[in-house]
Design a protein around this motif. Structure first.
Motif, PDB file in Angstrom:
ATOM      1  N   VAL A 128       0.862  -1.187   0.000  1.00  0.00           N
ATOM      2  CA  VAL A 128       0.000   0.000   0.000  1.00  0.00           C
ATOM      3  C   VAL A 128       0.904   1.245   0.000  1.00  0.00           C
ATOM      4  N   PRO A 129       1.376   1.652  -1.162  1.00  0.00           N
ATOM      5  CA  PRO A 129       2.250   2.822  -1.192  1.00  0.00           C
ATOM      6  C   PRO A 129       1.503   4.094  -0.812  1.00  0.00           C
ATOM      7  N   VAL A 130       2.253   5.119  -0.449  1.00  0.00           N
ATOM      8  CA  VAL A 130       1.659   6.407  -0.109  1.00  0.00           C
ATOM      9  C   VAL A 130       0.841   6.900  -1.295  1.00  0.00           C
ATOM     10  N   GLY A 131      -0.365   7.369  -1.020  1.00  0.00           N
ATOM     11  CA  GLY A 131      -1.269   7.846  -2.058  1.00  0.00           C
ATOM     12  C   GLY A 131      -2.259   6.800  -2.533  1.00  0.00           C
ATOM     13  N   LYS A 132      -2.060   5.552  -2.124  1.00  0.00           N
ATOM     14  CA  LYS A 132      -2.966   4.472  -2.534  1.00  0.00           C
ATOM     15  C   LYS A 132      -4.248   4.553  -1.712  1.00  0.00           C
ATOM     16  N   GLY A 133      -5.368   4.388  -2.351  1.00  0.00           N
ATOM     17  CA  GLY A 133      -6.656   4.476  -1.684  1.00  0.00           C
ATOM     18  C   GLY A 133      -7.100   3.152  -1.087  1.00  0.00           C
ATOM     19  N   PHE A 134      -8.023   3.253  -0.130  1.00  0.00           N
ATOM     20  CA  PHE A 134      -8.609   2.064   0.477  1.00  0.00           C
ATOM     21  C   PHE A 134     -10.069   2.344   0.762  1.00  0.00           C
ATOM     22  N   THR A 135     -10.840   1.281   0.921  1.00  0.00           N
ATOM     23  CA  THR A 135     -12.258   1.378   1.224  1.00  0.00           C
ATOM     24  C   THR A 135     -12.546   0.537   2.463  1.00  0.00           C
TER      25      THR A 135
END
Length: 160
Positions: free
Chosen positions: A122-129
């Protein structure tokens, strides 16, 4: 000549004693199994602590030093009744997800549930829900992004 006599010998019924024996046997077996489970769990936890200490001793990174992306899902239940459901957290655009089933959200309160991911995934800037599924398949969602800060990301969900 010997005479024969009728001798009446009374026997105690063994049924009640047999039932008592079975009962006590079951209690003893249960107690033994419980003690065995307790000793085993303590021994396993001590082995785990020893393994962690050895890993740190030989230069392996400590658990706190490992790269972890943490999402804390805060569920606020505004209803007057408890809700039971499942929380899903998934990383957008990937097949990486975590699910926690059987979560209980007490009435008129907020509870936190923590989900840990490998930060390399999960790199910086990656979104999650993050979503909460409860009741008759009611779904509440919230979205977030892995920020540059090393602090956990907090996803807040309010139900009813």
């Amino acid at each position: 000549m010997t005479s024969l006599r009728n001798v009446n010998i009374e026997r105690h019924l063994l049924a009640s004693n047999s039932n008592a024996y079975k009962h006590y046997k079951g209690v003893y077996l249960f107690t033994f199994a419980l003690a065995f489970a307790l000793v085993t769990s303590v021994a396993l936890s001590l082995c785990n602590l020893n393994a962690q200490a050895q890993a740190q001793e030989y230069g392996a990174p400590a658990i706190a030093d490992q790269k972890v992306f943490r999402v804390i899902v805060q569920v606020t239940n505004n209803a007057y009744a408890d809700e039971v459901g499942a929380i899903h957290v998934y990383i957008d655009g990937t097949d990486i997800s975590k699910v926690l089933n059987g979560v209980i959200c007490p009435a008129e309160s907020t509870v936190d549930y923590t989900f840990d991911f490998n930060s390399d995934d999960v790199p910086v800037g990656k979104g999650f829900t993050a979503e909460m599924v409860y009741g008759d398949d009611v779904i509440k969602r919230t979205y977030g992004v892995n920020s540059p800060s090393k602090a956990p990301e907090v996803a807040q969900i309010s139900i009813p």
